[in-house]
Design a protein around this motif. Structure first.
Motif, PDB file in Angstrom:
ATOM      1  N   THR A  89       0.832  -1.210   0.000  1.00  0.00           N
ATOM      2  CA  THR A  89       0.000   0.000   0.000  1.00  0.00           C
ATOM      3  C   THR A  89       0.864   1.257   0.000  1.00  0.00           C
ATOM      4  OG1 THR A  89      -0.249   0.068   2.401  1.00  0.00           O
ATOM      5  CG2 THR A  89      -1.908  -1.155   1.192  1.00  0.00           C
ATOM      6  N   ASP A  93       0.440   4.065  -2.654  1.00  0.00           N
ATOM      7  CA  ASP A  93       0.116   5.404  -2.134  1.00  0.00           C
ATOM      8  C   ASP A  93       1.053   6.461  -2.692  1.00  0.00           C
ATOM      9  OD1 ASP A  93      -1.855   4.479  -0.590  1.00  0.00           O
ATOM     10  OD2 ASP A  93      -0.935   4.991   1.341  1.00  0.00           O
ATOM     11  N   ASP A  97      -0.187   9.609  -4.628  1.00  0.00           N
ATOM     12  CA  ASP A  97       0.030  10.946  -4.051  1.00  0.00           C
ATOM     13  C   ASP A  97       1.168  11.703  -4.735  1.00  0.00           C
ATOM     14  OD1 ASP A  97      -1.960  10.429  -2.286  1.00  0.00           O
ATOM     15  OD2 ASP A  97      -0.652   9.942  -0.599  1.00  0.00           O
ATOM     16  N   ILE A 151      -9.086  -1.394   2.742  1.00  0.00           N
ATOM     17  CA  ILE A 151      -7.967  -0.474   2.475  1.00  0.00           C
ATOM     18  C   ILE A 151      -8.135   0.182   1.101  1.00  0.00           C
ATOM     19  CG2 ILE A 151      -5.480  -0.348   1.985  1.00  0.00           C
ATOM     20  CD1 ILE A 151      -5.159  -2.657   4.089  1.00  0.00           C
ATOM     21  N   GLU A 155      -8.950   4.132   0.092  1.00  0.00           N
ATOM     22  CA  GLU A 155      -8.064   4.933  -0.755  1.00  0.00           C
ATOM     23  C   GLU A 155      -8.841   5.593  -1.889  1.00  0.00           C
ATOM     24  OE1 GLU A 155      -4.848   5.430  -0.281  1.00  0.00           O
ATOM     25  OE2 GLU A 155      -4.126   3.796   0.974  1.00  0.00           O
ATOM     26  N   GLN A 158     -10.865   8.343  -0.493  1.00  0.00           N
ATOM     27  CA  GLN A 158     -10.022   9.508  -0.228  1.00  0.00           C
ATOM     28  C   GLN A 158      -9.770  10.295  -1.509  1.00  0.00           C
ATOM     29  OE1 GLN A 158      -6.613   9.951   2.571  1.00  0.00           O
ATOM     30  NE2 GLN A 158      -5.410   9.455   0.783  1.00  0.00           N
ATOM     31  N   ILE A 175     -12.514   6.926   5.745  1.00  0.00           N
ATOM     32  CA  ILE A 175     -11.264   6.939   4.985  1.00  0.00           C
ATOM     33  C   ILE A 175     -10.121   6.450   5.870  1.00  0.00           C
ATOM     34  CG2 ILE A 175      -9.560   8.460   3.882  1.00  0.00           C
ATOM     35  CD1 ILE A 175     -11.946  10.217   2.963  1.00  0.00           C
ATOM     36  N   LYS A 179      -7.552   3.554   5.262  1.00  0.00           N
ATOM     37  CA  LYS A 179      -6.121   3.709   4.977  1.00  0.00           C
ATOM     38  C   LYS A 179      -5.218   3.257   6.111  1.00  0.00           C
ATOM     39  CE  LYS A 179      -4.311   7.923   4.668  1.00  0.00           C
ATOM     40  NZ  LYS A 179      -4.120   9.354   4.351  1.00  0.00           N
ATOM     41  N   THR A 180      -5.724   3.216   7.330  1.00  0.00           N
ATOM     42  CA  THR A 180      -4.847   2.856   8.446  1.00  0.00           C
ATOM     43  C   THR A 180      -5.440   1.797   9.371  1.00  0.00           C
ATOM     44  OG1 THR A 180      -4.063   5.132   8.412  1.00  0.00           O
ATOM     45  CG2 THR A 180      -3.406   3.791  10.282  1.00  0.00           C
ATOM     46  N   GLN A 217      -3.599   7.637  12.914  1.00  0.00           N
ATOM     47  CA  GLN A 217      -3.779   8.420  11.688  1.00  0.00           C
ATOM     48  C   GLN A 217      -4.148   9.864  11.998  1.00  0.00           C
ATOM     49  OE1 GLN A 217      -3.040   7.369   8.518  1.00  0.00           O
ATOM     50  NE2 GLN A 217      -3.205   9.568   8.171  1.00  0.00           N
ATOM     51  N   LYS A 244      -5.798  17.705   0.816  1.00  0.00           N
ATOM     52  CA  LYS A 244      -6.502  16.631   1.516  1.00  0.00           C
ATOM     53  C   LYS A 244      -7.377  17.190   2.622  1.00  0.00           C
ATOM     54  CE  LYS A 244      -3.383  12.754   0.782  1.00  0.00           C
ATOM     55  NZ  LYS A 244      -2.258  12.017   1.330  1.00  0.00           N
TER      56      LYS A 244
ATOM     57  N   LEU B 119      -5.832   2.289  -7.821  1.00  0.00           N
ATOM     58  CA  LEU B 119      -6.587   1.960  -6.606  1.00  0.00           C
ATOM     59  C   LEU B 119      -7.770   1.049  -6.888  1.00  0.00           C
ATOM     60  CD1 LEU B 119      -6.428   5.389  -4.766  1.00  0.00           C
ATOM     61  CD2 LEU B 119      -5.025   3.358  -4.381  1.00  0.00           C
TER      62      LEU B 119
END
Lengths: 333, 333
Positions: A89, A93, A97, A151, A155, A158, A175, A179-180, A217, A244, B119
């Motif tokens: 991940t 990510d 990003d 997960i 993502e 998000q 989210i 993600k976490t 997070q 974000k 994703l």
């Protein structure tokens, strides 16, 4: 993660207590990330896996299993599985990003290319599923497959929620769970499952992982606005620049006056950011105590994590997990 | 795939014979590609899944199970699993290859963005593992996890072998096993496993899928140099422009004289391509009968696929699978 000597203690103590397990886990990770045919794979993977991550997730798996008296070795396979999913991940990510720094080092997508990060991430996902099938335990496979779906869903959520000022705290939480928290809770839960824990114990460890993951997070999102770049291993203001909608900003938007709302619309929604905007954002966050509010939320989740440990056997591992909940939020306490 | 009426018959006949199964598979695919939280996911997935793919892989799973007398419904879960894995790899492939067209339509990375493709691909991988765990059959999980690892490894290998004139036919075969044959063979094998086939039958179906997958990919690589863009759903010469070392080029390089070698070095190794280079490449391929040689290789793999069916029960499904081997290579026969 930036740890000072003091707060690092519970994690280091846990690692010390579980050292033989963690050595076996690290050996598994090194062996299984290899590829007979494609040397690019271990190059990319080693860059991330050996970058001094704290192995928090595999530690949780091993701790959960041992706390419940597990005497086998399958928890080591699952701990390596969890670290592989985590690493996969991270690779994806950083592509999504367009990140340039991770844990204070250049990202894999920068050192190699996006293609390598996408494909090596896929390889690690597949390897993680191979590892878990070696346990022959169907329920842990279900838990980890569900976590992987949560997960990815988080993502995507998000991605589409990004830049949308209407994002609520509820959507943010979803989210974050994706993600976490999903991998933290799965890491704990499979440790309990493989040890043959009762339904109550499995649930307790799931809830502990979920709460500690959310706390973790939120702290990360706070530090993005007030940390020190060298300590947090990335640049302060990255989330702002990437537009974000994290908890501090969501809180500030909910309380915004007309001028502030116009500011968030320009910087986050339209992405028109100018010199001095990050400072302006910080002063708006301060005006609404948005970082303080996020901090209180993180401390609340740390409390929930500690409380979740209630039904589990008392002893040094449980003590460490309880302290770990404090450690996670100590960076902003 | 460009099919004329005649050669499409075995695939259509197979789909007709297995219509109730395939309707259930399609219903599963539609239900399971949904996401409660992230509407971007079904949008992207539907774009690909409903783009008129022939569902060859899920057909193979269903055919394998039914041929061996399976009476349950778990083969439908596995068929949907296989299609999800396939769709996930297509999404990631198009990002890696920076493709703009797939099956004659714009790619998802072009319609949305690379992030969504990465994703949503991850989401489909995770969903595929959820689906397969529902069978509760550990051996099929192992087969599919192994296939997923082989696929990713093959993709990475292709990435690093690209532009390397030293790529041999053996390396090419390994890449092809990864990118195509691994999922074909796994699709067949899990159908046999879930049906409780004997070790000999499982092996036979694995070998059939492997051979037909290799034939399929070689044909695809031939058509990239001599097909018609509208029929193959992508542009002729894409592989040349992307500097891919496919079988026709590997064959031509092995037989190259000095001037030809310099041409391949400039166009493939250094990526310096000019007007007229694709025509020059085609005339060099013709001079060494490189497309003819690849065609003979594909026909040989089709023969192997047919031969592999020997130990399996005679009947209409086996007949169709045998004809399918001919169909796959008919595009270049």
């Amino acid at each position: 993660m930036g740890l000072n000597e003091n707060v690092a203690k519970p994690l280091d103590r846990l690692a010390g207590m579980l050292a033989p397990d963690m050595e076996a886990v690290n050996a598994l990770i090194r062996t299984r990330m290899a590829s007979r045919h494609a040397p690019r794979i271990p190059e990319v993977t080693a860059h991330l896996i050996e970058a001094g991550g704290k192995r928090v997730r595999p530690l949780l798996t091993v701790a959960a299993a041992r706390m419940l008296g597990y005497g086998g070795t399958h928890h080591q396979l699952l701990a390596a599985t969890v670290e592989f999913i985590h690493t996969a991940t991270l690779l994806h990510d950083d592509v999504v990003d367009e990140s340039r720094q991770r844990r204070g080092r250049p990202t894999a997508n920068l050192l190699w290319d996006n293609k390598s990060s996408v494909l090596v991430g896929d390889y690690l996902f597949a390897r993680s599923f191979q590892l878990m099938t070696e346990t022959g335990h169907m329920q842990v496979l279900r838990i980890l497959a569900d976590a992987a779906a949560t997960i990815a869903e988080g993502e995507v959520l998000q991605l589409t929620a990004a830049q949308d000022l209407a994002t609520t705290e509820a959507v943010y939480l979803q989210i974050v769970r994706g993600k976490t928290a999903a991998l933290f809770s799965a890491a704990c839960e499979v440790g309990a499952e493989i040890a043959g824990g009762t339904a109550v114990q499995v649930r307790a460890l799931h809830d502990y992982g979920d709460a500690i993951g959310i706390a973790f997070q939120i702290v990360d999102d706070i530090l993005d606005y007030c940390g020190v770049s060298e300590t947090i291993g990335k640049n302060v203001g990255d989330d702002f620049r990437e537009r974000k909608l994290t908890l501090p900003v969501i809180t500030a938007i909910a309380a915004a006056d007309g001028a502030e709302r116009a500011f968030w619309q320009r910087t986050i929604e339209q992405g028109d950011q100018r010199d001095g905007d990050l400072d302006r954002a910080l002063s708006i966050l301060a005006r609404h105590d948005a970082l303080g509010s996020a901090r209180r939320s993180a401390l609340g989740w740390a409390d929930r994590a500690r409380a979740a440990l209630g039904p589990l056997p008392q002893g040094p591992i449980r003590d460490c997990l309880s302290e770990l909940a404090g450690f996670v939020v100590a960076r902003v306490a």
